[in-house]
Design a protein around this motif. Structure first.
Motif, mmCIF file in Angstrom:
data_model
loop_
_atom_site.group_PDB
_atom_site.id
_atom_site.type_symbol
_atom_site.label_atom_id
_atom_site.label_comp_id
_atom_site.label_asym_id
_atom_site.label_seq_id
_atom_site.Cartn_x
_atom_site.Cartn_y
_atom_site.Cartn_z
ATOM 1 N N ILE A 116 0.844 -1.294 0.079
ATOM 2 C CA ILE A 116 -0.198 0.168 -0.041
ATOM 3 C C ILE A 116 0.790 1.176 -0.050
ATOM 4 O O ILE A 116 0.555 2.174 -0.698
ATOM 5 C CB ILE A 116 -0.906 0.072 1.376
ATOM 6 C CG1 ILE A 116 -1.968 -1.155 0.905
ATOM 7 C CG2 ILE A 116 -1.469 1.347 1.479
ATOM 8 C CD1 ILE A 116 -2.860 -1.431 2.208
ATOM 9 N N LYS A 117 1.916 1.386 0.902
ATOM 10 C CA LYS A 117 2.932 2.318 0.898
ATOM 11 C C LYS A 117 3.445 2.547 -0.543
ATOM 12 O O LYS A 117 3.622 3.768 -0.866
ATOM 13 C CB LYS A 117 3.871 2.237 1.977
ATOM 14 C CG LYS A 117 4.837 3.416 2.340
ATOM 15 C CD LYS A 117 4.107 4.311 2.965
ATOM 16 C CE LYS A 117 5.218 5.512 3.476
ATOM 17 N NZ LYS A 117 4.521 6.693 3.827
ATOM 18 N N ASN A 118 3.864 1.602 -1.257
ATOM 19 C CA ASN A 118 4.703 1.625 -2.309
ATOM 20 C C ASN A 118 3.644 2.130 -3.592
ATOM 21 O O ASN A 118 4.059 2.805 -4.614
ATOM 22 C CB ASN A 118 5.142 0.558 -2.731
ATOM 23 C CG ASN A 118 6.501 0.237 -2.226
ATOM 24 O OD1 ASN A 118 7.290 1.068 -2.061
ATOM 25 N ND2 ASN A 118 6.786 -0.929 -2.031
ATOM 26 N N LEU A 119 2.165 1.795 -3.421
ATOM 27 C CA LEU A 119 1.419 2.271 -4.361
ATOM 28 C C LEU A 119 0.922 3.721 -4.297
ATOM 29 O O LEU A 119 0.210 4.594 -4.747
ATOM 30 C CB LEU A 119 -0.134 1.565 -4.138
ATOM 31 C CG LEU A 119 0.102 0.096 -4.770
ATOM 32 C CD1 LEU A 119 -1.142 -0.624 -4.507
ATOM 33 C CD2 LEU A 119 0.522 0.042 -6.148
ATOM 34 N N GLY A 120 1.352 4.342 -2.933
ATOM 35 C CA GLY A 120 1.151 5.652 -2.644
ATOM 36 C C GLY A 120 -0.164 6.305 -2.186
ATOM 37 O O GLY A 120 -0.707 7.052 -2.014
ATOM 38 N N VAL A 121 -0.823 4.989 -1.495
ATOM 39 C CA VAL A 121 -2.218 5.310 -0.816
ATOM 40 C C VAL A 121 -2.092 6.007 0.444
ATOM 41 O O VAL A 121 -1.287 5.506 1.342
ATOM 42 C CB VAL A 121 -2.754 4.031 -1.108
ATOM 43 C CG1 VAL A 121 -4.147 3.923 -0.448
ATOM 44 C CG2 VAL A 121 -3.050 3.436 -2.262
#
Length: 81
Positions: A76-81
């Motif tokens: 989730i953090k890598n997706l920028g959410v």
């Protein structure tokens, strides 16, 4: 004799996991990715240990969930959410 050696090995792995959790907890506030990757690696070690020593099903399910949470947070953090 071999059973005692295997048991000692998994005991040492458990201490390593404890150190990983402490390092992850301390690090996550300053360096999120380092801390979260430490959590993920430690959760994987704990999961492998729980399967290897044939812990009860509830402990294995708990460890699967904790590993999934650590991986999910990174995704989730890598997706920028």
């Amino acid at each position: 004799m071999k059973k005692k050696t295997v048991k000692k090995f998994w005991e040492i792995v458990n201490y390593i996991a404890l150190v990983g959790l402490v390092v992850g907890q301390i690090t996550i506030g300053f360096f999120f990715y380092v801390g979260q990757i430490t959590f993920l690696a430690t959760d994987i070690v704990i999961l492998i240990r729980s399967i290897a020593i044939k812990q009860n099903k509830s402990d294995i399910i708990k460890n699967v969930c904790m590993t999934a949470i650590a991986a999910g947070v990174l995704i989730i953090k890598n997706l920028g959410v």
